[in-house]
Design an enzyme around this catalytic site. Structure first.
Site, PDB file in Angstrom:
ATOM      1  N   GLU A   1       0.776  -0.959  -0.403  1.00 13.51           N
ATOM      2  CA  GLU A   1       0.457   0.340   0.267  1.00 13.51           C
ATOM      3  C   GLU A   1       0.685   0.966  -0.141  1.00 13.51           C
ATOM      4  O   GLU A   1       0.455   2.504  -0.744  1.00 13.51           O
ATOM      5  CB  GLU A   1      -0.833   0.084   1.313  1.00 13.51           C
ATOM      6  CG  GLU A   1      -1.598   0.956   1.123  1.00 13.51           C
ATOM      7  CD  GLU A   1      -1.335   1.734   2.586  1.00 13.51           C
ATOM      8  OE1 GLU A   1      -0.747   2.937   2.574  1.00 13.51           O
ATOM      9  OE2 GLU A   1      -2.072   1.148   3.837  1.00 13.51           O
TER      10      GLU A   1
ATOM     11  N   GLU B   1      10.705   1.630   1.703  1.00 20.60           N
ATOM     12  CA  GLU B   1       8.998   1.783   2.893  1.00 20.60           C
ATOM     13  C   GLU B   1       8.392   0.172   2.997  1.00 20.60           C
ATOM     14  O   GLU B   1       8.144   0.564   4.449  1.00 20.60           O
ATOM     15  CB  GLU B   1       8.154   1.437   1.333  1.00 20.60           C
ATOM     16  CG  GLU B   1       7.516   2.786   0.469  1.00 20.60           C
ATOM     17  CD  GLU B   1       7.198   4.030   1.721  1.00 20.60           C
ATOM     18  OE1 GLU B   1       7.299   4.191   2.620  1.00 20.60           O
ATOM     19  OE2 GLU B   1       7.904   5.432   1.240  1.00 20.60           O
TER      20      GLU B   1
HETATM   21 ZN   LIG Z   1       1.718   2.734   6.814  1.00 18.14          ZN
END
Ligand SMILES: [Zn+2]
Length: 1061
Positions: A154, A229
Site C-alpha cells: 500500500e 517503505e
Molecule cells: Zn502505513
C-alpha cells in the site's frame, strides 16, 4: 469531549492508515484543538466524528449496523429515463455490463452497479448533486503471514508508476492538488485507495494517478522502494552496527509500543486462528524482515488485478466520463483467478472458550500490580448475519455501551475494578462480526472479577431488559445521526463507500448497506409491538451468553519486554553482521549510501511535469460563501448562519473563562465532564443523559483556548455545543440551561471515576500521540495560551490528575467547592456569545428560546477578573516513556524575532512539510511522519516528527531548513502547485458540514493573500524566520530512555529528563 472517543476506540485498531498522516486540516484550523495525525483509520474516523458530532452522545458510528435492509423494503428503482438509455449505450460500448440500478432515497442518489465484461471488475457509480466527488479502488488482499505485505505494498504503489515515473506522485498530489481527501488504508483483508475533490478536473487527475499507481507501479521492479517503505539493513560505515530501517517497519514498531494496540491485535488473532485474520496485515516488526522482494512482487501480481477490484465513483460529475477513464485501464487486462484466491474463509466457532495471557511493555514507575488489562471477545457468528439481525445488534451495542449512562459501560466503570474501558463493542467491518469489552488499569487480583462482572451484567440485562427511556434515547440518537448524515470534513461519499464495501468485498449486495430507512422502521415497529426485551434478550443469549467462541485476553505489564525485544533484535543484527565478509559489509555500506542518495535527489523536472496539475485559472472564481449575520439578544452577541441543514438547529454557547483563578484551570475539563455526567437534584445522571438522548442530537461541553494575533492575552472559553431537530429547539435550550445551572457537584464517586478515566486516557495519548504532547509542551514554554492548554491536556495535566486522584479521597469538599467556583466565574451574559446555524425560518423561530435562555443567566460573573501569566521554563526537555520510537519537536515564536505575517507563510510551511521534512525525516530518516506547523495566531512555528527512530539527527534536519530555503530553486510550475495545494487546504475547511463554522477570514481574502503575495523570494526571506527557530527554539522530545541517554551523552546533557510513564 475526549471522553466520547476514549469510550470505545481502544480495541479495534487493526486497520492501518498510511501515507500522509491526515493532519492537514488540523494545521489550518484552530491550533489548540489540533487533531494530530492518527495512524488508524478507525481512530481517525472516530476523531473526526468527535470533531463534528461532538454534540452527540459518543460513537454513533454509522457502521454497517444501522444501514442494512430487508429485501422486501428495498426502494424500487426509478423508471428509466431517456438519459439512462443513452448512459446504458455508452456503458455497453465501453465494455461494461449494467448489473443493477437503484435509487437510494437515503442519500438521494442514483446508484448503478456495472461489471467490466473482460475482467469482471465491479464498479459502483453513484450520481447525485454532491460537489465533493469521491473515487476509490479496493482490492481483496488477505495475507498469509505477519510480514506486513499488504501494508508495505500500500505504501509502495504510491511511489511512482508507469505514467508518473517520479519518486512519489502521492506527495506531488499532496502538494499541488485541490483534494479534499487523499490517503490509503490497509485492512486485515483489503486495501483501499480513496481520493476526493470538489474540482472536476482535479478529481479526474487524482483518479488517473491512483489508477496508474495501483495497476502499474514501479515498486514491483524497484527493489529500493521496497527497502525504503518495507525494510532494509542499514550500515553507514562498516565499523558501525547494522540496523533495520523502513517506513512501515518503524510505523509498526510504534503500533507495537502501545498496549491498547497490542491488545486489539492479540484479540483479533486469537478469535480467528484459522483464517487470514489470525495474522497481522500491518506487519509485526519481528516478522517484517522475513519478507522477500519476490513475495512482495507476487502479491501485487496476484491481487492488484481488475478481476479482484471493486471501484467506487460518487458525486456530481458525468457518470459516462467515469467509465471512459476506467476502460482505458481495465481493457489492458484479461480475467484472472484472483477473486477465488482472495476469498476470505470463515472461522469455525470454537466448542469452548479460551483464555490467553500476553505481556506488554511497561515502565517501572507506578504500581504495576494495577496495570493489568482484561478483555472478553466473542466471535458472534459463523455465517454472516441477516440484515435485520445485524441492525438489531448494532442497536444493542449502542444500548450497552453507547453513552456514559449505558448500563454495561456504567456498571464496569462504577465497579472501580479498572480505570477505563477497553474493547469496542460490536465490530462488524470484517467477514464475521465480533463483540469485545473489558477494562484496563485493573489490579492483578481483580482480573477474574472483571470477567465475572461482564458476564453477570450481560446476564441480568438479558433477564431484565433495558429501560424504556434508554431504548427511546438510543433510537432517537441513531435516527438523528442517520438523518443528519454529518460526516464533517470526511467526504460523505467516502463514508458511504466504506459502508458499501464492508459487504460488497465479501460478494454481498453493495446497495443494501446504503439504505437504512426500511430496516429501521421495521425494527422500531418490532420493538413497539413485542417490547425491547423480546428483541434484545435472545440476541444477548445466543451471540454472547451461550456462545462458546469466547477469547479472554489478560495483558500483563512487563518492564523488561521492551529491552528484551531490543536485545533480541540486536542479537539478530549482530549475527547478520558476523556472517558477512569484509566485501559484503563494504557493499552494504555502499548500498545504504546509494539508497540515501536516491532519496535525497530531487525528481527531474520532466518527471514532475508528468503529474497533472491545475493552473490558477482552474481555481473557481466564485468563493464558497458562508452567510453570517451578527445581532444581539439581551445584550449578548448572536451570530446566525442561514444554511440548509435538513431541519437541524446547531447551536454553540460560548462562555468567557478569563475571570477564573489560574490554579483552577486544570480542573476545567473535569468540570465540563461533570456538567454532563453528574446529574441534578431531580434527575440522576442516567436520567439526564437519557433526556438529552431523547430530545436532542446531543450536547457537549469543552474548553477552548487560543492565542490572539497581535495581543498578549489569550482568549479562553468554555463552549457548550448542542443540536436538535428544529421542533425541539426549546428542549435543547432548556437542557443546556439545566446542565449549566442545576447540575450538582456532589457525587464524589463519579468524580473519582472521571479522574481515573482521564488519567488512563492521557497515558494512552502519551504513547500513541506523543507528538501532540510534545507540541503542547513547546507551546506552554512559548505563550500563555499554550500554557493553559497544557494545564488542561498535556504532561502537566497528567501530573495534576495523578495528584487529584489522591485528593478526591482526602479533600472532596474542597474540590466540590472549586467546581462550584468555576461555574460562578464562568456562567454569565458578560463575555457570552451565541452561534446558531439553521435555515432562516428556524433561526427566527429559535430567537425566543435563546432570549429565554439568556434571561436565566446571571448578568455578570460572580467572580472578579484575574489575570494569568505563566509559562513553562524554556529548557530542552525529554519526556521519557517506554517506547521503541520517538516524537521529536522544536519550536519558536517567529513574531518575537521580527517576522511579519503574510499569506506566503501558509504556502511555505506546507511546502517545507511536503518536501524537506518528508524527504529527510520520513523517507531517509525512516520516521513514519515529519511535518511543520505555523500558528498564525501565536506566531509559533514548530517542527514535529512521528514514530521516529532518530532523535538528535532529526533536530539537525530541522536546523537545516533555513539553508534548504536559501538554496531553493523552484520553477513557476512548482510554485503554482504549492499555491494551489494550499488553497485546497482552505477549501477543504469550507465544504460539507464545516461550512457552518464561522471563519474570520473569507476564502477570498486568504486566496488573494496567497496568490498575490507568494514568490520564490518569500521562501528565501522566510529562511530568516526559520533560523530563529534554529537558534532560539525550544526542544521537547517524547522518547525512549535509551535514546535520551545516548543523546545526553553525545550532547552533554542537552535534555532535561522528565519521566512521564
Ligand atoms: Zn502505513
Amino acid at each position: 469531549m475526549d471522553r466520547a472517543v476514549l469510550l470505545r476506540s481502544s480495541l479495534a485498531c487493526t486497520r492501518t492508515v498510511c501515507r500522509g498522516p491526515a493532519h492537514r486540516l488540523a494545521r489550518l484550523s484552530s491550533k489548540r484543538h489540533r487533531p494530530i495525525p492518527s495512524p488508524h483509520r478507525r481512530s481517525f474516523l472516530r476523531n473526526h466524528l468527535r470533531l463534528i458530532t461532538t454534540a452527540s452522545p459518543p460513537s454513533l458510528h454509522l457502521k454497517g449496523n444501522f444501514c442494512p435492509l430487508s429485501t422486501r423494503a428495498i426502494a424500487t428503482s426509478s423508471p428509466q429515463s431517456a438519459t439512462d438509455v443513452i448512459e446504458d449505450d455508452v456503458a455497453e460500448k465501453l465494455g461494461f455490463e449494467k448489473v443493477s440500478e437503484q435509487f437510494i432515497e437515503e442519500c438521494k442518489s442514483k446508484a448503478v452497479l456495472y461489471k467490466h465484461k473482460k475482467t469482471g471488475a465491479e464498479i459502483m457509480s453513484v450520481a447525485n448533486d454532491d460537489e465533493n466527488k469521491v473515487f476509490g479502488v479496493v482490492f481483496r488482499t488477505p495475507p498469509k503471514d505477519s510480514t506486513g505485505i499488504p501494508h508495505i505494498l500500500e505504501h509502495s504503489v504510491l511511489c511512482g508508476s508507469r505514467k508518473y515515473p517520479l519518486k512519489e506522485p502521492f506527495v506531488e498530489l499532496l502538494k499541488g492538488s485541490l483534494h479534499t481527501f487523499l490517503n490509503a488504508f490497509t485492512y486485515p483483508d483489503r486495501t483501499c485507495y480513496p481520493v476526493a475533490s470538489t474540482n472536476t478536473k482535479d478529481f479526474y487527475n487524482l483518479v488517473d494517478v491512483y489508477l496508474d499507481a495501483v495497476f502499474f507501479p514501479k515498486c514491483v521492479e524497484d527493489f529500493q522502494t521496497f527497502q525504503q517503505e518495507g525494510w532494509h539493513y542499514e550500515l553507514n560505515d562498516p565499523s558501525e552496527d547494522i540496523t533495520y530501517k523502513g517506513v512501515v517497519f518503524n510505523e509498526m514498531k510504534g503500533v507495537y509500543s502501545q498496549p491498547d494496540n497490542i491488545l486489539g491485535r492479540a484479540s483479533q488473532q486469537a478469535l480467528f486462528p484459522d483464517n487470514t485474520y489470525g495474522v497481522d496485515s500491518g506487519g509485526d516488526p519481528k516478522v517484517i524482515p522475513k519478507l522477500t522482494f519476490d513475495e512482495f512482487k507476487e502479491f501485487h501480481r496476484k491481487y492488484y488485478h481488475p478481476s479482484n477490484a471493486r471501484i467506487w465513483f460518487y458525486g456530481d460529475d458525468d457518470p459516462n466520463e467515469r467509465l471512459r477513464l476506467l476502460s482505458e485501464y481495465l481493457d489492458m487486462f484479461d480475467a484472472s483467478s484472483a477473486p477465488q484466491e482472495s476469498r476470505v474463509e470463515r472461522q469455525k466457532l470454537f466448542s469452548e472458550p479460551i483464555r490467553i495471557v500476553e505481556k506488554y511493555p511497561a515502565a517501572e514507575s507506578g504500581d504495576l500490580k494495577k496495570k493489568h488489562m482484561v478483555c472478553l471477545n466473542w466471535l458472534i457468528s459463523e455465517k454472516p448475519l441477516d440484515l435485520e439481525t445485524e441492525l438489531a445488534l448494532g442497536f444493542l451495542d449502542h444500548l450497552l455501551l453507547g453513552t456514559p449512562a449505558s448500563p454495561l459501560r456504567k456498571i464496569l466503570l462504577e465497579s472501580r475494578l479498572g480505570e477505563a474501558i477497553v474493547g469496542g463493542g460490536v465490530e462488524d467491518e470484517l467477514l464475521q462480526p465480533q463483540f469485545s469489552i473489558g477494562l484496563k488499569g485493573v489490579s492483578e487480583d481483580d482480573t477474574q472479577k472483571v470477567e465475572e462482572l461482564v458476564m453477570s451484567t450481560l446476564k441480568s440485562l438479558a433477564e431484565e431488559g433495558f429501560d424504556a427511556e434508554a431504548v427511546e434515547a438510543s433510537m432517537n440518537t441513531i435516527e438523528f445521526s442517520l438523518r443528519e448524515n454529518n460526516t464533517g470534513s470526511f467526504p460523505r461519499g467516502l463514508a458511504l463507500m466504506l459502508r458499501s464495501v464492508g459487504k460488497w468485498v465479501y460478494d454481498m449486495d453493495p446497495f443494501e448497506p446504503l439504505k437504512y430507512q426500511g430496516p429501521l422502521a421495521a425494527l422500531k415497529a418490532r420493538i413497539a409491538k413485542e417490547g425491547s426485551k423480546a428483541v434484545f434478550a435472545p440476541l444477548l443469549e445466543k451471540f454472547i451468553l451461550n456462545n462458546p467462541h469466547l477469547v479472554t485476553i489478560e495483558m500483563q505489564p512487563d518492564t523488561e519486554k521492551a529491552s528484551h525485544e531490543e536485545a533480541a533484535e540486536k542479537e539478530i543484527l549482530d549475527k547478520v553482521k558476523a556472517s558477512m565478509t569484509k566485501e559484503d559489509l563494504a557493499e552494504l555500506a555502499r548500498a545504504t549510501h546509494e539508497l540515501r542518495l536516491k532519496q535525497e535527489t530531487p525528481d527531474p523536472p520532466e518527471a514532475l511535469k508528468a503529474v497533472p496539475s491545475l493552473s490558477l485559472q482552474d481555481i473557481p472564481k466564485k468563493p464558497i460563501h458562508v452567510p453570517s449575520e451578527i445581532g444581539e439578544i439581551n445584550g449578548v452577541k448572536v451570530l446566525q448562519h442561514d444554511l440548509f441543514t435538513n431541519d437541524v438547529l446547531y447551536s454553540e454557547v460560548v462562555f468567557d473563562l478569563s475571570s477564573l483563578k489560574q490554579e483552577l484551570l486544570p480542573l476545567v475539563p473535569l468540570f465540563c465532564q461533570s456538567l454532563l455526567e453528574m446529574g441534578t437534584k431531580d434527575l440522576d445522571f442516567v436520567q439526564l443523559n437519557q433526556l438529552i438522548g431523547r430530545k436532542t442530537g446531543g450536547i457537549s461541553v469543552y474548553p477552548f483556548t487560543s492565542s490572539v494575533r497581535g495581543k498578549q492575552d489569550p482568549c479562553s472559553h468554555v463552549i457548550v455545543r448542542g443540536k436538535a431537530m428544529s421542533g425541539r429547539t426549546e428542549d435543547l435550550f432548556n437542557l443546556v440551561n439545566c446542565i449549566l445551572q442545576e447540575v450538582q457537584f456532589t457525587d464524589q464517586k463519579r468524580f473519582k471515576q472521571f479522574v481515573s478515566q482521564s488519567k488512563a486516557g492521557m497515558e494512552n495519548r502519551l504513547r500513541g500521540r506523543g507528538h501532540g504532547i510534545a507540541a503542547a509542551r513547546m507551546d506552554a514554554k512559548l505563550n500563555v495560551a499554550g500554557w493553559i492548554s497544557e494545564q488542561m491536556g498535556g504532561v502537566s495535566y497528567l501530573d495534576f490528575l495523578r495528584a487529584l486522584e489522591e485528593k478526591v479521597d482526602q479533600n472532596w469538599g474542597e474540590i466540590s467547592a472549586s467546581l462550584e467556583e468555576i461555574r460562578k466565574s464562568l456562567i454569565s451574559r458578560q463575555g457570552c456569545l451565541v452561534n446558531l446555524t439553521a435555515d432562516g425560518k428556524n433561526l427566527t423561530n429559535s430567537e425566543k428560546y435563546v432570549s429565554k435562555f439568556l434571561d436565566l443567566l446571571p448578568s455578570t460573573s460572580a467572580v472578579k477578573a484575574s489575570s494569568w501569566n505563566a509559562r513553562l521554563p524554556s529548557t530542552s526537555e525529554a519526556i521519557i516513556i517506554p517506547t521503541q520510537v520517538n516524537y521529536v519537536g522544536k519550536a519558536a515564536n517567529i513574531y518575537e524575532t521580527g517576522y511579519q505575517l503574510n499569506g506566503s507563510a501558509y504556502v511555505i510551511s506546507k511546502y517545507i512539510s511536503n518536501t524537506w521534512l518528508w524527504d529527510r525525516v520520513r523517507v531517509s530518516g525512516g520516521a513514519y511522519g515529519g511535518f511543520c506547523d505555523f500558528d498564525s495566531h501565536s506566531g509559533v512555528f514548530s517542527y514535529l516528527s512521528y514514530r521516529d527512530p532518530n532523535l538528535l539527527k532529526t533536530l539537525n534536519i530541522y536546523d537545516g531548513t533555513g539553508d534548504f530555503l536559501r538554496e531553493l530553486e523552484m520553477s513557476d510550475d512548482a510554485l503554482t502547485k504549492a499555491i494551489i495545494g494550499t488553497i485546497g487546504d482552505f477549501d477543504a475547511l469550507l465544504i460539507g458540514s464545516h461550512r457552518r463554522r464561522k471563519t474570520k477570514e473569507t476564502r477570498r481574502d486568504i486566496i488573494n493573500k496567497i496568490v498575490n503575495y507568494t514568490m520564490l523570494q518569500d521562501f528565501k526571506e522566510f529562511s530568516g524566520a526559520i533560523d530563529a527557530v534554529k537558534d532560539k527554539g525550544v526542544v521537547v522530545a517524547v522518547a525512549s530512555p535509551d535514546d535520551v541517554d545516548a543523546a545526553n551523552k553525545e550532547r552533554c546533557n542537552f535534555f532535561e529528563v522528565k519521566k512521564a510513564l
